[in-house]
Write a protein that holds these residues in place. Sequence first.
Motif, PDB file in Angstrom:
ATOM      1  N   PHE A   1       2.101  -1.302   4.060  1.00 57.71           N
ATOM      2  CA  PHE A   1       2.682  -0.767   2.904  1.00 57.71           C
ATOM      3  C   PHE A   1       4.136  -0.881   2.955  1.00 57.71           C
ATOM      4  N   GLY A   2       4.628  -0.241   3.948  1.00 56.17           N
ATOM      5  CA  GLY A   2       6.173  -0.324   4.098  1.00 56.17           C
ATOM      6  C   GLY A   2       6.731  -1.469   4.713  1.00 56.17           C
ATOM      7  N   ILE A   3       5.878  -2.288   5.383  1.00 52.47           N
ATOM      8  CA  ILE A   3       6.403  -3.835   6.092  1.00 52.47           C
ATOM      9  C   ILE A   3       6.561  -4.670   4.553  1.00 52.47           C
ATOM     10  N   LEU A   4       5.493  -4.469   3.785  1.00 48.99           N
ATOM     11  CA  LEU A   4       5.322  -5.434   2.637  1.00 48.99           C
ATOM     12  C   LEU A   4       6.514  -4.922   1.615  1.00 48.99           C
ATOM     13  N   VAL A   5       6.872  -3.806   1.466  1.00 50.32           N
ATOM     14  CA  VAL A   5       7.872  -3.450   0.630  1.00 50.32           C
ATOM     15  C   VAL A   5       9.268  -3.836   1.177  1.00 50.32           C
ATOM     16  N   ALA A   6       9.233  -3.751   2.429  1.00 48.08           N
ATOM     17  CA  ALA A   6      10.638  -4.176   3.013  1.00 48.08           C
ATOM     18  C   ALA A   6      10.808  -5.591   2.776  1.00 48.08           C
TER      19      ALA A   6
END
Length: 196
Positions: free
Chosen positions: A12-17
Motif C-alpha cells: 500500500f505504501g509503495i502504491l501510494v508513493a
Amino acid sequence: MVNYVWLGMMVFGILVAAARGHIEVVTKAALDGAQVAVKTSLSLIAIITFWLGIMKLAEAAGLVRALARLVRPVTSFLFPSVPRDHPAMGAIVMNLSANILGLGNAATPMGLIAMQELQKLNKRRPDTASEAMCTFLALNTGCITVIPTTIIGIRVLYGSQDPAEIVGTTIFATLCGMTVAILADRILRSLYRNRW
C-alpha cells in the motif's frame, strides 16, 4: 497472518508513493530504516553480551543454585509436579532471572532448556503441554521486570534525558501482567483439570 498485514502495508505504501510520483521516498525510507536497525542491533549486542556474561558468571559461581534454593518455596508452589532439584528448576530460575533483568533475548536459551527438561517430566502425550509447561509459559510471558536493561539501553542510544525514568512504571506494569498470568494459569488449570 501478521506477515500478510506487513506485506499489505508495504505494498500500500509503495502504491501510494508511486501514485503521488514520489517513489524515491520508498527507497530512501528503506535504506534509512535498515541503517537505523543495524545501528540499534549492534548497540544492543553490547548490552546483551554484558548481561549474558554476568549470568554465566553467576551460574559458574553457584549463585543460580543459591537463588534456586532461595526461591524454592515460590517455585514449589508454582511447579508442584517438578522435583526440587530437577534441572528444569535451574533453567526456570535462570530464565526468570534474565526476564527480571529485562533481558528477554538472553532468557530465550534458558527458556528452551527449561521446556526440554519439563518435557522429560511430561506424563501426558508428547504433543500436549503439561501443567508445569503451561505455568512456565505464563510466567515467561508475563514476568516482572525490575531492571528493564534493554529498554534503558535503547533510550540511552537515542539520547533520552532520563533513560531510567521508566523503571517504576515498568515494575508496576509487569507486576500486573505477572499477577494476571499466574491467576489465569491457576483458574484455567482448575477448569481443565476437571475435564481431563
